[in-house]
Design a protein around this motif. Sequence first.
Motif, mmCIF file in Angstrom:
data_model
loop_
_atom_site.group_PDB
_atom_site.id
_atom_site.type_symbol
_atom_site.label_atom_id
_atom_site.label_comp_id
_atom_site.label_asym_id
_atom_site.label_seq_id
_atom_site.Cartn_x
_atom_site.Cartn_y
_atom_site.Cartn_z
ATOM 1 N N GLY A 71 -39.997 12.070 87.601
ATOM 2 C CA GLY A 71 -39.019 13.174 87.488
ATOM 3 C C GLY A 71 -39.182 14.472 87.031
ATOM 4 O O GLY A 71 -38.348 15.312 87.189
ATOM 5 N N THR A 74 -37.627 18.375 84.103
ATOM 6 C CA THR A 74 -36.490 18.656 84.078
ATOM 7 C C THR A 74 -35.582 17.152 83.850
ATOM 8 O O THR A 74 -34.440 17.178 83.767
ATOM 9 N N HIS A 75 -36.197 16.102 84.157
ATOM 10 C CA HIS A 75 -35.631 14.836 83.964
ATOM 11 C C HIS A 75 -35.109 14.440 82.465
ATOM 12 O O HIS A 75 -35.870 14.518 81.733
ATOM 13 N N ARG A 76 -33.932 14.177 82.191
ATOM 14 C CA ARG A 76 -33.606 13.658 81.161
ATOM 15 C C ARG A 76 -33.311 12.202 80.893
ATOM 16 O O ARG A 76 -32.721 11.488 82.042
ATOM 17 N N LYS A 96 -35.938 5.689 82.453
ATOM 18 C CA LYS A 96 -35.811 5.820 83.752
ATOM 19 C C LYS A 96 -34.714 4.953 84.273
ATOM 20 O O LYS A 96 -33.978 4.221 83.310
#
Length: 100
Positions: A71, A74-76, A96
Amino acid sequence: MVSTGDTVDFGLMLEDLAARGVQRLMVEGGGQIHTQFLSLGLADEIHLAVAPLLVGDAGAPRFVYPAEFPGGSTHRMKLLGTETVGDVVLLRYAPKEPTA
C-alpha cells in the motif's frame, strides 16, 4: 521446525504451521523481524505499546527498517482498539484489509 539454511521463507513457514493446526501466532522481535512480516504482508494484527519515554540515541532500535510496505507510505492501518496499562497505551492495528 528444521533449519533449511541462512534465510527463512516466512510465508512458507506460516503455511507449514497452519497445516499443523496453528491458528494464531504471536511474533515478537526487533526491527528486522517486524520489517520482514510487515513488508511481506504477513501480519494480520499489530500490538503497539506507547510509553512515556523519549529515546534520543541515534543507534536506538527501530520498530521497522526501510522497506517497501504493502500500500505504500500513504496506506493507513485500521485501529482495532486501545487499552491503557498504567502509563502505557496499547494500540491494536490491522495493517491490511481482512480477507474473506
